[in-house]
Design an enzyme around this catalytic site. Structure first.
Site, PDB file in Angstrom:
ATOM      1  N   GLY A  66       2.120   1.663  -3.494  1.00 49.82           N
ATOM      2  CA  GLY A  66       1.005   2.096  -4.338  1.00 49.82           C
ATOM      3  C   GLY A  66       0.604   3.531  -4.087  1.00 49.82           C
ATOM      4  N   GLU A  67       0.487   3.916  -2.815  1.00 48.19           N
ATOM      5  CA  GLU A  67       0.084   5.284  -2.504  1.00 48.19           C
ATOM      6  C   GLU A  67       1.152   6.288  -2.911  1.00 48.19           C
ATOM      7  OE1 GLU A  67      -1.935   8.003   0.975  1.00 48.19           O
ATOM      8  OE2 GLU A  67      -1.595   5.872   1.363  1.00 48.19           O
ATOM      9  N   SER A  68       2.411   5.922  -2.777  1.00 46.31           N
ATOM     10  CA  SER A  68       3.485   6.813  -3.209  1.00 46.31           C
ATOM     11  C   SER A  68       3.364   7.109  -4.704  1.00 46.31           C
ATOM     12  CB  SER A  68       4.853   6.198  -2.902  1.00 46.31           C
ATOM     13  OG  SER A  68       5.024   6.039  -1.512  1.00 46.31           O
ATOM     14  N   VAL A  89       0.834  -1.203   0.000  1.00 47.46           N
ATOM     15  CA  VAL A  89       0.000   0.000   0.000  1.00 47.46           C
ATOM     16  C   VAL A  89       0.871   1.257   0.000  1.00 47.46           C
ATOM     17  CG1 VAL A  89      -1.818   1.262   1.217  1.00 47.46           C
ATOM     18  CG2 VAL A  89      -1.913  -1.235   1.089  1.00 47.46           C
TER      19      VAL A  89
END
Length: 136
Positions: free
Chosen positions: A58-60, A55
């Site tokens: 992915g969020e980065s 996550v």
């Protein structure tokens, strides 16, 4: 790309958490971005890559890609994220590939697929960012 965003990315190497996780940014754009992260140092107690690490990667990618799309004088704020983990990994590197699903005036949605060194899908993250003006 907004010169201010480029400066922030360069001076922070993507942020303190990205540095701690060992994330390396390969290419960045609003439509398509790639980054990689080592499994070593990011595992949970039984030696598997931590689901939260997927996550974070992915969020980065989703946040930076959305910020690029937002443009000068605007920024992206994450409002929704979800992840589906489909395979575990215990060694090597994970590569995240971020693809834009929607690039609107106020919302940007990206899908980020994490794969192992053999190209097997490990996790899929979907993230939506609200794009707003820096002025309030």
């Amino acid at each position: 790309m907004d010169p201010e965003l480029v400066e922030r990315l360069v001076t922070t190497a993507g942020g303190e958490l990205a540095v701690k996780m060992g994330i390396e940014f390969v290419s960045l754009s609003a439509e398509h971005s790639i980054a990689r992260m080592p499994v070593e140092g990011n595992t949970q107690v039984i030696g598997l890559l931590h689901g939260g690490a997927h996550v974070v990667l992915g969020e980065s990618l989703g946040s930076i890609s959305s910020a690029i799309h937002a443009g000068p004088g605007r920024f992206a704020v994450g409002i929704e994220i979800n992840a589906t983990h489909s395979r575990s990994v215990t060694s090597g590197w994970v590569t995240g590939t971020c693809e834009a699903l929607v690039l609107g005036r106020t919302l940007a949605t990206h899908e980020i697929v994490m794969r192992d060194d053999e190209g097997r899908r490990l996790s899929t993250v979907r993230m939506t960012n609200y794009l707003r003006s820096a002025e309030r």
